[in-house]
Design an enzyme around this catalytic site. Structure first.
Site, PDB file in Angstrom:
ATOM      1  N   HIS A   1       0.835  -1.208   0.000  1.00  0.00           N
ATOM      2  CA  HIS A   1       0.000   0.000   0.000  1.00  0.00           C
ATOM      3  C   HIS A   1       0.871   1.259   0.000  1.00  0.00           C
ATOM      4  O   HIS A   1       0.723   2.130  -0.866  1.00  0.00           O
ATOM      5  CB  HIS A   1      -0.909  -0.032   1.235  1.00  0.00           C
ATOM      6  CG  HIS A   1      -1.787   1.164   1.400  1.00  0.00           C
ATOM      7  ND1 HIS A   1      -3.134   1.139   1.140  1.00  0.00           N
ATOM      8  CD2 HIS A   1      -1.510   2.437   1.797  1.00  0.00           C
ATOM      9  CE1 HIS A   1      -3.635   2.345   1.358  1.00  0.00           C
ATOM     10  NE2 HIS A   1      -2.676   3.156   1.769  1.00  0.00           N
ATOM     11  N   GLU A   2       1.777   1.335   0.954  1.00  0.00           N
ATOM     12  CA  GLU A   2       2.612   2.544   1.042  1.00  0.00           C
ATOM     13  C   GLU A   2       3.509   2.667  -0.181  1.00  0.00           C
ATOM     14  O   GLU A   2       3.803   3.771  -0.640  1.00  0.00           O
ATOM     15  CB  GLU A   2       3.438   2.539   2.336  1.00  0.00           C
ATOM     16  CG  GLU A   2       2.615   2.491   3.632  1.00  0.00           C
ATOM     17  CD  GLU A   2       1.513   3.535   3.704  1.00  0.00           C
ATOM     18  OE1 GLU A   2       1.616   4.581   3.034  1.00  0.00           O
ATOM     19  OE2 GLU A   2       0.517   3.294   4.418  1.00  0.00           O
TER      20      GLU A   2
ATOM     21  N   HIS B   1       1.645   4.451  -2.842  1.00  0.00           N
ATOM     22  CA  HIS B   1       1.714   5.907  -2.658  1.00  0.00           C
ATOM     23  C   HIS B   1       3.058   6.430  -3.155  1.00  0.00           C
ATOM     24  O   HIS B   1       3.145   7.461  -3.815  1.00  0.00           O
ATOM     25  CB  HIS B   1       1.583   6.272  -1.177  1.00  0.00           C
ATOM     26  CG  HIS B   1       0.182   6.231  -0.635  1.00  0.00           C
ATOM     27  ND1 HIS B   1      -0.865   6.895  -1.224  1.00  0.00           N
ATOM     28  CD2 HIS B   1      -0.325   5.616   0.467  1.00  0.00           C
ATOM     29  CE1 HIS B   1      -1.960   6.691  -0.500  1.00  0.00           C
ATOM     30  NE2 HIS B   1      -1.669   5.921   0.516  1.00  0.00           N
TER      31      HIS B   1
ATOM     32  N   HIS C   1       3.282   6.675  -6.834  1.00  0.00           N
ATOM     33  CA  HIS C   1       2.479   7.811  -7.294  1.00  0.00           C
ATOM     34  C   HIS C   1       3.308   9.096  -7.218  1.00  0.00           C
ATOM     35  O   HIS C   1       3.274   9.939  -8.115  1.00  0.00           O
ATOM     36  CB  HIS C   1       1.247   7.919  -6.398  1.00  0.00           C
ATOM     37  CG  HIS C   1       0.108   8.701  -6.977  1.00  0.00           C
ATOM     38  ND1 HIS C   1      -0.957   9.101  -6.223  1.00  0.00           N
ATOM     39  CD2 HIS C   1      -0.140   9.149  -8.219  1.00  0.00           C
ATOM     40  CE1 HIS C   1      -1.809   9.768  -6.988  1.00  0.00           C
ATOM     41  NE2 HIS C   1      -1.341   9.813  -8.198  1.00  0.00           N
TER      42      HIS C   1
HETATM   43 ZN    ZN Z   1      -2.852   5.187   2.052  1.00  0.00          ZN
END
Ligand code: ZN
Length: 682
Positions: free
Chosen positions: A468-469, A472, A475
């Site tokens: 998940h991180e 990010h 991104h």
């Molecule tokens: Zn998040």
């Protein structure tokens, strides 16, 4: 040389100390102040490049240095950092509040937007100007006189309250421990037990033998396994109660977040009123995808309704299994424990089972391999100063060119905020002098530290958190946007910000990925197929209750910020929301809102629903990979180009449609959550 003033290739995190802050800010603030005055003067034309040429470099330099300090305050807090941060917070907040509402800049930005030449600017530039205009309005630039002063005073007070809210949670977490004989740790995984015993040893609390004392803490790598596996019910209850009462009036008064929460919410509503909005949620939603608080509330209630039947079945199964284990009433401190036992009996697996297969170094390498093959980048070790010896540094390359870099701070420790997050340390930017600045990111997790020469071992949940991180991080790092205000995660609607992160989580369920990221800590063997099948079979275990819990948090946040006055009855609101979504009542002393960092010390106020909102997008985006083959390079390339590289330079919906060829639908989310049946039943 003050390291906060060093504009070299990389920040010197090993050298930045609290004593550097005030002198650095004296200079950085003076520079930024002078630039603000100059930019507003008649000598500088109402022109994007002219304004940027005067203002952007000094303001970015200030913001970047202050960002480094905020980061160190979050991951390596100390009394000195806290004091230095607190001393300087008011003047930094004051500058950015004035910058956001500066009348001369606001007038010039309006002039730019209404000039005939505006239509001829590139689309990215036009969005940057339009966003800036909107942000001026939201920053109070149109306010006059006392309203303007009040708005600024609220900003200052909110900054202070948020800082204290976070510090209280950290202090209350760090302050608590429970020393007990290691014999009471039956059921705990060996690594967690070892960690608890060495902690006691280091603290001088035990005799250091296997039968000696263990120390439990509220840090996630201890608390979660204790609640899920400790056979001693009283131990679970003690830990659960301590966590439920964190930073509340039931603990030390100095760490009580109750008054802070009330004041924060009231001040947010007052700010909204100053800007002519009925409540804070209406203000918060202006730059987001969702149109109104009512739309969000309806969306959340729909999810709760769809998840309700599954959740009710899951709860009944938990209660029945609890009775089978001799627990007549299922208490909150039994839920994780019974859930793990039930999952074990149904699927032959629980959260701790897989830990030995996921040593962090192996998981990381497998994750890097996946990203490399999917997105056509390379991730190689890098050398950079860090704030702690456990932190690693990495470079992201494409065709030999450096796109960006990131630090990974993996382990829990005192003085470090709980949870996991990605933060930007620097953004990609074509600087006014023409130079290209590359992005830097922090990935912060709170995994179990290595023990006795064994690497950190992750649960599958931890693996998902890391993916998940990392999403990010990609991104932020793979952006190709040159505008500072729209590159990386900047300029992205906050309720779409979780799209790239939640998207990445899906890969942690794929067999080829799990083979690549696993290697048993003792044997080196990859995860056996049988365990993978059990993991897959258990994927939707508890999904209904998990969904209700998430919706509960999001509804609480949205109602607090959409119903002025609820701040006076936060505990009652929490209970209302709980029964609204159909969750069984928690014990009266549960004070979970008091530690709700996302909403009171993060950027998620009237925005927590974004996790669910973006999940509609991420599930549907991932379905494109399921359709084409999850490692399809063409789909990966389209994802990189249309979503990661473009980021906030276009509305999130446009990115999505450019990637998917159509707007998002709810189907994939319901399928991924195993809620499809329930949805079809009604
Ligand atoms: Zn998040």
């Amino acid at each position: 040389m003050n390291p906060l003033l060093d504009d070299g290739a990389l920040p010197r995190f090993d050298a930045i100390a609290p004593a550097h802050l005030t002198p650095a800010l004296d200079l950085l603030l003076a520079e930024a102040e002078a630039a603000l005055t100059a930019a507003g003067s008649p000598a500088v034309a109402a022109d994007v490049d002219a304004l940027a040429g005067v203002l952007d470099a000094p303001v970015e330099r200030l913001r970047r240095a202050w960002g480094h300090v905020g980061h160190l305050h979050a991951v390596a807090d100390s009394a000195d950092w806290r004091a230095a941060y607190g001393d300087n917070l008011p003047r930094v907040t004051d500058f950015f509040t004035r910058l956001a509402a500066d009348p001369a800049l606001y007038a010039k930005t309006r002039a730019i937007a209404s000039a005939p030449a505006f239509a001829g600017l590139p689309a990215v530039r036009r969005k940057a100007v339009a966003d800036a205009l909107r942000d001026f309005e939201l920053g109070g630039a149109a306010l006059q006189g006392p309203a303007r002063e009040r708005f600024a005073a609220i900003e200052a007070r909110l900054a202070e309250l948020s800082q204290r809210f976070g510090e209280n949670v950290l202090d209350a977490t760090d302050a608590w421990h429970l020393d007990l004989p290691a014999t009471r740790l039956a059921g705990l995984p060996p690594d967690v037990r070892r960690a608890a015993q060495s902690l006691a040893r280091e603290a001088g609390a035990g005799d250091g033998t296997d039968k000696g004392t263990a120390r439990l803490t509220l840090h996630a790598p201890c608390r979660l396994p204790v609640l899920a596996t400790a056979e001693d019910r009283a131990v679970r209850e003690t830990v659960w109660r301590a966590h439920a009462q964190l930073a509340s009036e039931l603990g030390p008064a100095a760490q009580d977040n109750g008054p802070l929460m009330r004041e924060i919410a009231a001040l947010r509503h007052e700010q909204a009123a100053l800007l002519g909005r009925p409540h804070y949620a209406a203000l918060s939603l202006v730059p987001k995808m969702a149109g109104s608080a009512d739309e969000v509330l309806a969306f959340l209630r729909d999810l709760a309704r769809r998840a309700g039947p599954s959740a009710a079945r899951e709860l009944a199964a938990l209660q029945a299994h609890g009775r089978a284990l001799g627990l007549d009433t299922l208490q909150p401190w039994d839920r994780a424990f019974v859930g793990e036992r039930l999952k074990q009996s149904l699927h032959g697996i629980d959260d701790e089972t897989l830990r030995p297969w996921f040593p962090l170094p192996r998981v990381l390498q497998g994750l890097f391999d996946l990203v490399e093959s999917l997105l056509g980048v390379r991730i190689v070790p890098g050398d950079a100063p860090a704030w702690h010896p456990d932190v690693t540094h990495h470079r992201v390359l494409q065709d030999g060119r450096e796109l960006g870099r990131f630090w990974l701070d993996p382990y829990a420790r005192p003085g470090k905020q709980s949870g996991a997050w990605m933060d930007e340390a620097r953004a990609r930017w074509r600087r006014p002098d023409g130079q290209l600045q590359t992005p830097l990111a922090h990935l912060v997790c709170n995994f179990m530290p290595p023990q006795d020469g064994r690497p950190s071992l992750l649960t599958h949940d931890d693996v998902i958190t890391l993916f998940h991180e990392f999403g990010h991080g990609l991104h932020h790092l793979l952006t190709q946007v040159d505008e500072l205000s729209l590159s990386g995660i900047a300029g992205v609607e906050w309720d779409a910000a979780e799209l790239p992160s939640q998207f990445m989580e899906n890969f942690a369920w794929e067999w080829p990925v799990l083979q690549r990221i696993s290697a048993h800590v003792d044997s080196g063997e990859p995860l056996p197929r049988t365990l993978f099948e059990r993991l897959t079979a258990s994927r939707h275990f508890g999904a209904g209750l998990r969904m209700l819990r998430g919706v509960e948090y999001a509804l609480f946040d949205m109602r607090l910020h959409a119903e002025p006055g609820t701040e006076a009855r936060i505990a009652a609101l929490a209970r209302e929301v709980e029964s609204e979504v159909g969750l069984p009542p928690r014990p009266a002393e549960d004070r979970w809102p008091q530690a709700f960092l996302h909403v009171f010390d993060g950027g998620y106020a009237a925005g927590y629903y974004g996790y669910h909102w973006a999940e509609v997008l991420s599930a549907d985006a991932y379905a494109a990979f399921e359709e084409a083959g999850v490692f399809d390079p063409a789909t990966g390339e389209r994802w990189r180009r249309q979503v990661l590289a473009t980021g906030g330079s276009r509305p999130a919906l446009e990115n999505f449609v450019a990637f998917r060829g159509r707007p998002p639908t709810l189907d994939a989310l319901l399928r991924h959550q195993g809620l499809q049946e329930a949805a079809e039943a009604d």
